[in-house]
Design a protein around this motif. Structure first.
Motif, PDB file in Angstrom:
ATOM      1  N   PHE A 110       1.142  -1.293   4.055  1.00  0.00           N
ATOM      2  CA  PHE A 110       0.602  -2.648   4.242  1.00  0.00           C
ATOM      3  C   PHE A 110       1.010  -3.525   3.057  1.00  0.00           C
TER       4      PHE A 110
ATOM      5  N   CYS B 249       0.864  -1.186   0.000  1.00  0.00           N
ATOM      6  CA  CYS B 249       0.000   0.000   0.000  1.00  0.00           C
ATOM      7  C   CYS B 249       0.899   1.234   0.000  1.00  0.00           C
TER       8      CYS B 249
ATOM      9  N   CYS C 203      -5.456   0.681   5.915  1.00  0.00           N
ATOM     10  CA  CYS C 203      -5.820   2.109   6.035  1.00  0.00           C
ATOM     11  C   CYS C 203      -7.123   2.449   5.305  1.00  0.00           C
TER      12      CYS C 203
ATOM     13  N   CYS D 160      -7.425  -0.746   0.740  1.00  0.00           N
ATOM     14  CA  CYS D 160      -6.387  -1.325   1.602  1.00  0.00           C
ATOM     15  C   CYS D 160      -7.024  -1.856   2.912  1.00  0.00           C
TER      16      CYS D 160
ATOM     17  N   ASN E  21       0.017   4.101   0.670  1.00  0.00           N
ATOM     18  CA  ASN E  21      -0.391   5.047   1.705  1.00  0.00           C
ATOM     19  C   ASN E  21       0.134   4.663   3.084  1.00  0.00           C
ATOM     20  N   CYS E  22       0.008   3.346   3.447  1.00  0.00           N
ATOM     21  CA  CYS E  22       0.381   2.981   4.824  1.00  0.00           C
ATOM     22  C   CYS E  22       1.476   1.911   4.885  1.00  0.00           C
TER      23      CYS E  22
HETATM   24 ZN    ZN Z   1      -2.959   1.175   3.364  1.00  0.00          ZN
END
Ligand code: ZN
Length: 389
Positions: free
Chosen positions: A362, A357, A374, A371, A359-360
């Protein structure tokens, strides 16, 4: 005697005024004393870890003076952060019930209460709170964000779509992207039921909201493919590349099939060569190599592969190189060792994550549109680097 009485009248008035003033002062003082007693009692309870009693005492104090509102917000947020939701709820509910708070504080209390309910998994109550704030200048956008979060958790896509007008009005990129994914969810259901027209309509809505939605283009390509409209499908796959290069490796195989069905493999290889030159992705490299091998022979393909690996070494690229070596190697030369190396690399790649991911962070072997960690949409993409693309 009467004159004397008249003379004493102003004195009596002055005395009355003086006494009255003193009595107001005394009242104020009593209130302040009461307030400070309640505060100190509250603090004592807090220090001796009797939190429920402390809350009651401090809430009592709030009735008397509104200056303490900020302190109550801070206290409730601290409770929520520590996972003591019942206590946070108690304080925020008290603030919401207080009819004397200024509008700004009243709205903040409703918003924070909504967050408490959300953290406690009480979605219907949280939804009620956020709905109250939709028209507020300070909390409208934030509340809409939380509402979409609730609809995402409950998979109530239509409820989110019902807020479309307001989302378009706010013109917030993140909200538009989220709503486009709600349409994609509905389109996926329609796709599974083979409702061709519905899928196209829903995906057009998604692309109107977010023209850069790779997911909408991917689904569009699939539906075109299923209905043998390969030219349109290829156009969607190309759009995905221009929208998000990181996302593209996963569409190379279906894209290749489409071009083959159109009998335009040369166009595919020209496109994939451009992709490889621009991104150095190992999937693009592997796809392009079969063209080099077919057109210029095995030796040329191997040379190309070696220089590519030197330029940007990846485990997947190396595995493909071993596969090429195995093809060229005779039955008795080093075949067993190459087999073993290939097996080892395959096992190694199996335990590595294919997606991460953006963004986070993962990681996952499976692809998700939202995801699992997040909950952001379209952030899980093929891993880059030595062990990925
Ligand atoms: Zn994420």
């Amino acid at each position: 005697m009467i004159e004397l009485l008249f003379l004493l009248l102003p004195v009596a008035m002055a005395y009355g005024w003086f006494m009255g003033r003193n009595s107001i002062k005394q009242k104020d003082q009593i209130i302040k004393q009461d307030l400070s007693i309640k505060y100190s009692t509250g603090l004592n309870y807090l220090l001796s870890n009797q939190k429920d009693k402390a809350i009651d005492s401090l809430l009592e104090a709030l009735k008397v003076e509104d200056d303490s509102v900020e302190a109550h917000f801070a206290m409730a947020n601290l409770f929520r952060k520590r996972g003591e939701l019942d206590r946070a709820l108690k304080v925020h509910e008290h603030l919401v019930r207080d009819g004397n708070l200024p509008t700004k504080d009243q709205q903040q209390a409703v918003f924070e209460l909504g967050k408490d309910f959300l953290s406690a998994g009480l979605y219907d109550r949280a939804e009620k709170m956020f709905n109250k704030l939709l028209k507020s200048d300070g909390y409208g956008l934030k509340s809409l964000n939380y509402l979409l979060q609730i609809f995402q958790s409950t998979k109530d896509w239509q409820q989110g779509i019902n807020h479309k007008k307001q989302i378009i009005k706010l013109n917030d990129k993140r909200l538009l992207h989220t709503l486009a994914n709600f349409y994609c969810e509905q389109a996926t259901s329609a796709f599974e039921q083979d409702k061709f027209i519905d899928v196209i309509e829903l995906l057009e809505q998604a692309l109107n909201l977010d023209p850069n939605s790779c997911r909408a283009n991917w689904l569009m390509a699939k539906i075109y493919e299923n209905h043998k409209q390969c030219e349109l499908a290829c156009k969607c796959y190309q759009d995905i590349y221009h929208q998000d290069k990181d996302f593209f490796p996963d569409v190379i195989e279906p894209m290749k099939d489409c071009y083959q069905r159109l009998d335009s493999s040369d166009d595919f290889y020209a496109f994939i060569k451009k992709v490889y030159d621009e991104t150095a992705s190992s999937s693009a490299l592997i796809a392009y190599l079969s063209f080099v091998e077919e057109k210029h022979g095995q030796v040329r393909a191997k040379e190309f592969m070696l220089s590519a690996l030197k330029r940007r070494p990846t485990i997947r690229g190396f595995k493909h190189f071993v596969k090429m070596e195995m093809k060229h190697t005779g039955e008795f030369e080093n075949k067993a060792s190459l087999d073993l190396i290939k097996e080892l690399i395959s096992e190694y790649l199996k335990v590595k994550h294919r997606y991460s991911c953006r963004n986070c962070g993962f990681n996952s072997q499976i692809h998700y549109w939202s995801c699992p960690s997040c909950h952001e949409w379209e952030q899980l993409k093929p891993v880059r680097g030595l062990e990925g693309e």
